[in-house]
Design an enzyme around this catalytic site. Sequence first.
Site, short mmCIF file in Angstrom:
data_model
loop_
_atom_site.label_atom_id
_atom_site.label_comp_id
_atom_site.label_asym_id
_atom_site.label_seq_id
_atom_site.Cartn_x
_atom_site.Cartn_y
_atom_site.Cartn_z
N ARG A 65 0.83 -1.22 0.00
CA ARG A 65 0.00 0.00 0.00
C ARG A 65 0.85 1.26 0.00
O ARG A 65 0.40 2.34 -0.33
CB ARG A 65 -0.97 -0.01 1.19
CG ARG A 65 -1.81 1.24 1.30
CD ARG A 65 -3.16 1.03 1.99
NE ARG A 65 -3.11 0.08 3.10
CZ ARG A 65 -2.71 0.39 4.34
NH1 ARG A 65 -2.33 1.61 4.63
NH2 ARG A 65 -2.71 -0.54 5.27
N TYR A 118 -7.75 22.49 -13.70
CA TYR A 118 -8.32 21.23 -14.21
C TYR A 118 -9.67 20.96 -13.53
O TYR A 118 -9.81 21.14 -12.31
CB TYR A 118 -7.33 20.09 -13.92
CG TYR A 118 -7.83 18.74 -14.33
CD1 TYR A 118 -7.97 18.41 -15.68
CD2 TYR A 118 -8.17 17.79 -13.38
CE1 TYR A 118 -8.45 17.16 -16.06
CE2 TYR A 118 -8.64 16.53 -13.76
CZ TYR A 118 -8.78 16.23 -15.10
OH TYR A 118 -9.25 15.01 -15.46
N ASP A 190 0.50 22.01 -11.17
CA ASP A 190 0.16 20.86 -11.99
C ASP A 190 0.91 21.02 -13.31
O ASP A 190 0.63 21.93 -14.09
CB ASP A 190 -1.36 20.83 -12.20
CG ASP A 190 -1.84 19.62 -12.99
OD1 ASP A 190 -1.04 19.08 -13.79
OD2 ASP A 190 -3.02 19.24 -12.84
N LYS A 215 -1.31 10.98 -19.02
CA LYS A 215 -1.23 11.73 -20.27
C LYS A 215 0.14 11.48 -20.94
O LYS A 215 0.47 10.36 -21.23
CB LYS A 215 -1.50 13.20 -20.00
CG LYS A 215 -2.71 13.45 -19.08
CD LYS A 215 -4.03 13.03 -19.71
CE LYS A 215 -5.19 12.99 -18.73
NZ LYS A 215 -5.43 14.19 -17.95
C1 LIG Z 1 -5.98 14.48 -16.73
C2 LIG Z 1 -5.50 15.56 -15.86
C3 LIG Z 1 -5.53 15.44 -14.45
C4 LIG Z 1 -6.13 14.23 -13.76
O1 LIG Z 1 -5.44 13.08 -14.03
P1 LIG Z 1 -6.06 11.59 -13.88
O2 LIG Z 1 -4.88 10.72 -14.10
O3 LIG Z 1 -7.13 11.46 -14.90
O4 LIG Z 1 -6.62 11.49 -12.51
C5 LIG Z 1 -5.03 16.48 -13.71
N1 LIG Z 1 -4.52 17.59 -14.28
C6 LIG Z 1 -4.49 17.75 -15.62
C7 LIG Z 1 -3.92 19.00 -16.19
C8 LIG Z 1 -4.97 16.74 -16.45
O5 LIG Z 1 -4.94 16.92 -17.78
#
Ligand SMILES: *Cc1c(COP(=O)(O)O)cnc(C)c1O
Length: 400
Positions: A65, A118, A190, A215
């Site tokens: 975990r 986001y 982010d 992504k």
């Molecule tokens: C897709 C995305 C997220 C969230 O990611 P997940 O892996 O889907 O939880 C957060 N920030 C940005 C900029 C994103 O494009």
Amino acid sequence: MRERMIMVNKDWKFSTKTIHNAQGPEEGNRAISQPIIPAVAYAFDNAEEAVQVVNGEGEGTFYGRFGNPTSRTLEQKIASLEGTEDALGVSSGMAAISIALLNYLKSGDHVVVTKDVYGGTHKFLTNLGERVGIEYDFVDCNELAAIEEKIKENTKAIYIETPSNPSLTLIDIEAVSKLTKERGLPLIIDNTFMTPYLQRPTEFGADIVIHSATKYLNGHGDAIAGFVCGDKETIQHMRQNVMGDLGQPLNAWESYLILRGLKTLTLRVDQHCSNAQKVAKFLESQDQVKRVYYPGLASHPQHELAKRQMDQMGGIVSFEIKGGVEAGKQFISDLKLAMISFSLGDPETLVQHPASMTHSSIPEEELADFGIPKGLIRLSTGLEDAGDIIKDLEQALKKL
Ligand SMILES: *Cc1c(COP(=O)(O)O)cnc(C)c1O
């Protein structure tokens, strides 16, 4: 036996680091590709060693975990690419975002968040954040005065994202970090759209860097994962006291896929960027297109900041077509190569129409307040031939 490969060499260029950092042939069997180790339990030689590992004083894994050897290799690799002391691998980008926020915020605390954050981050704060008594303000973080105005006694963090989604507005990380340092607040960013290849926020003073590895980092649309990057102590605290309690580890299989995807990160991102630049230029020349939002175009209002802060301009192009919500829906439905999808950063060109998809809960007349024109299309430029992507866009534009 030959000596194990050097873990990190500071002289290496980024593409070399993506392949070699934190990875070398396995001791024993000399396997070059990383093994998948799904074990939950790990054995120790003695009680002291067990306690040291649990307390983070010694390297090692102790219970699934909290991580596994495959995810640990990936964490070390991501940290070395972002230029942070450590990184925490978790089960999604949203897990990374919620863990980072919950690490700094408890009931009664306040966070300043950039306004076009986001969608999932917005929802986390307005839904769960609200329920546990976390206070927040969404402000335009391009306006330093607007941030200052919202900082209160109970403010515990500033949270930004640049370039933003879907309007590709930039925030000057260095300028915001000067402010947060003066106030003694952590700056969380982010960095999903850029990856560490194109933008390393800690070089501009950010403290915590978040990724949705779902992504570009993985880049193949077949794994969900997230990372929080930062100093050793903070990451250890997040692992032990937030991620472990919530139970959101990154599993070994996903880690393996991302380690594999990362080997081609620079090749892929170079191609995404070069295709996006061509697509943006093409769109700018089209009568049916009102406006193109791409930091790589001289027409982007923050083109100079983009060149200062980002090494290349990224793979996302947003543009506004003439006509309203219906025109937007028709346009994406008429595309043949590009696929309608909520994700981004994949080999396939993916499109979405915020007004009818991600932002469909907002009434049409209020869309403008959220910076979403009715005919706005977000395109995640894929790795196909740029000419083929453009031809597809051209035929759908002609039908408008
Ligand atoms: C897709 C995305 C997220 C969230 O990611 P997940 O892996 O889907 O939880 C957060 N920030 C940005 C900029 C994103 O494009």
